[in-house]
Motif scaffolding. Sequence first.
Motif, PDB file in Angstrom:
ATOM      1  N   MET A   1       2.958  13.480 -24.599  1.00 40.78           N
ATOM      2  CA  MET A   1       2.756  12.049 -24.305  1.00 40.78           C
ATOM      3  C   MET A   1       4.095  11.356 -24.074  1.00 40.78           C
ATOM      4  O   MET A   1       5.025  11.521 -24.857  1.00 40.78           O
ATOM      5  N   LYS A   2       4.159  10.621 -22.975  1.00 45.03           N
ATOM      6  CA  LYS A   2       5.372   9.852 -22.678  1.00 45.03           C
ATOM      7  C   LYS A   2       5.007   8.374 -22.606  1.00 45.03           C
ATOM      8  O   LYS A   2       3.986   8.015 -22.019  1.00 45.03           O
ATOM      9  N   ILE A   3       5.825   7.526 -23.247  1.00 50.95           N
ATOM     10  CA  ILE A   3       5.594   6.082 -23.193  1.00 50.95           C
ATOM     11  C   ILE A   3       6.859   5.414 -22.660  1.00 50.95           C
ATOM     12  O   ILE A   3       7.935   5.550 -23.245  1.00 50.95           O
ATOM     13  N   ASP A   4       6.736   4.732 -21.528  1.00 50.65           N
ATOM     14  CA  ASP A   4       7.844   3.950 -20.964  1.00 50.65           C
ATOM     15  C   ASP A   4       7.549   2.481 -21.224  1.00 50.65           C
ATOM     16  O   ASP A   4       6.456   2.005 -20.918  1.00 50.65           O
ATOM     17  N   ILE A   5       8.527   1.783 -21.795  1.00 55.32           N
ATOM     18  CA  ILE A   5       8.333   0.366 -22.110  1.00 55.32           C
ATOM     19  C   ILE A   5       9.314  -0.473 -21.296  1.00 55.32           C
ATOM     20  O   ILE A   5      10.515  -0.199 -21.283  1.00 55.32           O
ATOM     21  N   LEU A   6       8.791  -1.475 -20.580  1.00 61.93           N
ATOM     22  CA  LEU A   6       9.629  -2.375 -19.779  1.00 61.93           C
ATOM     23  C   LEU A   6       9.800  -3.697 -20.515  1.00 61.93           C
ATOM     24  O   LEU A   6       8.816  -4.334 -20.878  1.00 61.93           O
ATOM     25  N   THR A   7      11.050  -4.090 -20.704  1.00 65.80           N
ATOM     26  CA  THR A   7      11.335  -5.275 -21.515  1.00 65.80           C
ATOM     27  C   THR A   7      12.638  -5.915 -21.058  1.00 65.80           C
ATOM     28  O   THR A   7      13.483  -5.247 -20.451  1.00 65.80           O
ATOM     29  N   ILE A   8      12.822  -7.201 -21.357  1.00 63.96           N
ATOM     30  CA  ILE A   8      14.145  -7.787 -21.130  1.00 63.96           C
ATOM     31  C   ILE A   8      14.939  -7.827 -22.439  1.00 63.96           C
ATOM     32  O   ILE A   8      16.069  -8.298 -22.454  1.00 63.96           O
ATOM     33  N   PHE A   9      14.361  -7.303 -23.530  1.00 62.11           N
ATOM     34  CA  PHE A   9      15.072  -7.225 -24.814  1.00 62.11           C
ATOM     35  C   PHE A   9      15.036  -5.808 -25.403  1.00 62.11           C
ATOM     36  O   PHE A   9      14.449  -5.574 -26.467  1.00 62.11           O
ATOM     37  N   PRO A  10      15.700  -4.864 -24.723  1.00 63.93           N
ATOM     38  CA  PRO A  10      15.631  -3.465 -25.177  1.00 63.93           C
ATOM     39  C   PRO A  10      16.158  -3.250 -26.608  1.00 63.93           C
ATOM     40  O   PRO A  10      15.689  -2.345 -27.298  1.00 63.93           O
ATOM     41  N   GLU A  11      17.102  -4.083 -27.037  1.00 64.72           N
ATOM     42  CA  GLU A  11      17.676  -3.919 -28.382  1.00 64.72           C
ATOM     43  C   GLU A  11      16.615  -4.052 -29.475  1.00 64.72           C
ATOM     44  O   GLU A  11      16.776  -3.510 -30.567  1.00 64.72           O
ATOM     45  N   MET A  12      15.567  -4.811 -29.193  1.00 60.66           N
ATOM     46  CA  MET A  12      14.514  -5.004 -30.195  1.00 60.66           C
ATOM     47  C   MET A  12      13.860  -3.683 -30.608  1.00 60.66           C
ATOM     48  O   MET A  12      13.244  -3.590 -31.659  1.00 60.66           O
ATOM     49  N   PHE A  13      13.971  -2.654 -29.749  1.00 63.37           N
ATOM     50  CA  PHE A  13      13.241  -1.406 -29.990  1.00 63.37           C
ATOM     51  C   PHE A  13      14.037  -0.360 -30.755  1.00 63.37           C
ATOM     52  O   PHE A  13      13.496   0.669 -31.125  1.00 63.37           O
ATOM     53  N   LYS A  14      15.340  -0.619 -30.962  1.00 60.47           N
ATOM     54  CA  LYS A  14      16.208   0.427 -31.536  1.00 60.47           C
ATOM     55  C   LYS A  14      15.695   0.974 -32.865  1.00 60.47           C
ATOM     56  O   LYS A  14      15.489   2.172 -32.988  1.00 60.47           O
ATOM     57  N   PRO A  15      15.512   0.115 -33.887  1.00 61.53           N
ATOM     58  CA  PRO A  15      15.008   0.669 -35.152  1.00 61.53           C
ATOM     59  C   PRO A  15      13.584   1.206 -35.025  1.00 61.53           C
ATOM     60  O   PRO A  15      13.247   2.202 -35.651  1.00 61.53           O
ATOM     61  N   PHE A  16      12.791   0.592 -34.179  1.00 67.24           N
ATOM     62  CA  PHE A  16      11.401   1.034 -34.033  1.00 67.24           C
ATOM     63  C   PHE A  16      11.316   2.493 -33.603  1.00 67.24           C
ATOM     64  O   PHE A  16      10.495   3.259 -34.117  1.00 67.24           O
ATOM     65  N   ILE A  17      12.187   2.897 -32.647  1.00 69.12           N
ATOM     66  CA  ILE A  17      12.084   4.285 -32.157  1.00 69.12           C
ATOM     67  C   ILE A  17      12.965   5.264 -32.923  1.00 69.12           C
ATOM     68  O   ILE A  17      12.976   6.445 -32.615  1.00 69.12           O
ATOM     69  N   SER A  18      13.721   4.769 -33.930  1.00 65.40           N
ATOM     70  CA  SER A  18      14.572   5.710 -34.663  1.00 65.40           C
ATOM     71  C   SER A  18      14.213   5.837 -36.139  1.00 65.40           C
ATOM     72  O   SER A  18      14.647   6.771 -36.800  1.00 65.40           O
ATOM     73  N   GLU A  19      13.421   4.912 -36.673  1.00 64.75           N
ATOM     74  CA  GLU A  19      13.101   4.921 -38.102  1.00 64.75           C
ATOM     75  C   GLU A  19      11.687   5.431 -38.371  1.00 64.75           C
ATOM     76  O   GLU A  19      10.848   5.438 -37.481  1.00 64.75           O
ATOM     77  N   SER A  20      11.469   5.826 -39.609  1.00 63.58           N
ATOM     78  CA  SER A  20      10.125   6.077 -40.132  1.00 63.58           C
ATOM     79  C   SER A  20       9.349   7.127 -39.327  1.00 63.58           C
ATOM     80  O   SER A  20       9.937   8.062 -38.772  1.00 63.58           O
ATOM     81  N   ILE A  21       8.064   6.977 -39.256  1.00 62.55           N
ATOM     82  CA  ILE A  21       7.197   8.011 -38.671  1.00 62.55           C
ATOM     83  C   ILE A  21       7.376   8.097 -37.158  1.00 62.55           C
ATOM     84  O   ILE A  21       7.437   9.184 -36.587  1.00 62.55           O
ATOM     85  N   VAL A  22       7.514   6.945 -36.489  1.00 58.51           N
ATOM     86  CA  VAL A  22       7.741   6.954 -35.040  1.00 58.51           C
ATOM     87  C   VAL A  22       9.084   7.636 -34.742  1.00 58.51           C
ATOM     88  O   VAL A  22       9.177   8.487 -33.843  1.00 58.51           O
ATOM     89  N   GLY A  23      10.114   7.311 -35.517  1.00 52.52           N
ATOM     90  CA  GLY A  23      11.432   7.930 -35.351  1.00 52.52           C
ATOM     91  C   GLY A  23      11.358   9.449 -35.487  1.00 52.52           C
ATOM     92  O   GLY A  23      11.955  10.184 -34.691  1.00 52.52           O
ATOM     93  N   ARG A  24      10.611   9.902 -36.475  1.00 51.62           N
ATOM     94  CA  ARG A  24      10.481  11.349 -36.694  1.00 51.62           C
ATOM     95  C   ARG A  24       9.723  12.004 -35.534  1.00 51.62           C
ATOM     96  O   ARG A  24      10.114  13.073 -35.046  1.00 51.62           O
ATOM     97  N   ALA A  25       8.670  11.351 -35.071  1.00 53.18           N
ATOM     98  CA  ALA A  25       7.882  11.901 -33.951  1.00 53.18           C
ATOM     99  C   ALA A  25       8.754  12.045 -32.699  1.00 53.18           C
ATOM    100  O   ALA A  25       8.636  13.023 -31.958  1.00 53.18           O
ATOM    101  N   VAL A  26       9.643  11.068 -32.477  1.00 56.61           N
ATOM    102  CA  VAL A  26      10.554  11.125 -31.325  1.00 56.61           C
ATOM    103  C   VAL A  26      11.533  12.295 -31.504  1.00 56.61           C
ATOM    104  O   VAL A  26      11.721  13.101 -30.586  1.00 56.61           O
ATOM    105  N   LYS A  27      12.118  12.385 -32.710  1.00 60.19           N
ATOM    106  CA  LYS A  27      13.099  13.455 -32.965  1.00 60.19           C
ATOM    107  C   LYS A  27      12.470  14.838 -32.824  1.00 60.19           C
ATOM    108  O   LYS A  27      13.115  15.777 -32.375  1.00 60.19           O
ATOM    109  N   GLU A  28      11.215  14.958 -33.212  1.00 54.04           N
ATOM    110  CA  GLU A  28      10.530  16.258 -33.137  1.00 54.04           C
ATOM    111  C   GLU A  28       9.870  16.489 -31.777  1.00 54.04           C
ATOM    112  O   GLU A  28       9.092  17.439 -31.616  1.00 54.04           O
TER     113      GLU A  28
END
Length: 225
Positions: A1-28
């Motif tokens: 599964m690939k998710i592309d997100i279009l935003t004018i505030f990309p910085e808002m997503f940094k902790p979301f995609i690197s922390e917790s369960i979502v962060g782990r799913a991305v790393k794995e």
Amino acid sequence: MKIDILTIFPEMFKPFISESIVGRAVKENLVEINIHNIRDYSKDPHKKVDDYGYGGGKGMVLMPQPIFDAVDDLKTDDSIVILMTPQGEKYSQKKAYDLKDKKHLILICGHYEGFDERIRTLADAELSIGDYVLTGGELASMVITDSIVRLIPGVIKEESHLNESFNDGLLDYPVYTKPVSFRGMDVPEVLLSGHHANIDKYRYEESLKRTKARRPDLLEGENYE
Ligand code: 4GS
């Protein structure tokens, strides 16, 4: 599964995609999440992405050019393009289960007053996370991504989502951990009994009781007696 997100505030997503369960799913590599700055697609000399709305009155409106170019760039035959908006279909656990089997999602986050109406023609679906107004679609896209990612096989233990709120149309039963007694409040005896049939019965009854009291709408048209 690939998710592309279009935003004018990309910085808002940094902790979301690197922390917790979502962060782990991305790393794995259980999911690929890419954050794209809509501004990078702007053909304006000053990288403008919005302007005043025709007719006046309201605030800034996202222009179609950068978003159309971004979608042209990212979209394939497997893509589902989703617009975050309070005018969309109300998001739900059922929708999360529908989306978890898709190969590629493109989520578009609006900001400010809104987006040019012509951007709607790009969308396969419009989703709302609830009847309230956010400052931007970023949080909505994170809510949707989070609820989908946790359903991807291998992200969390399967048992964790078989018995949770909404899956059987009922709210969760109460859970307890150590200690057995805390400030005069005790863990229900049955949970300490080791009797699995009785524990299942207790949990089902508590779920039903809680749903009747708090969310009777979930029981409508269903017979859980
Ligand atoms: C939502 C919502 C939302 C609406 C974006 C006003 C900025 C904002 N998006 N579910 N303009 N609720 N979007 O409030 O998805």
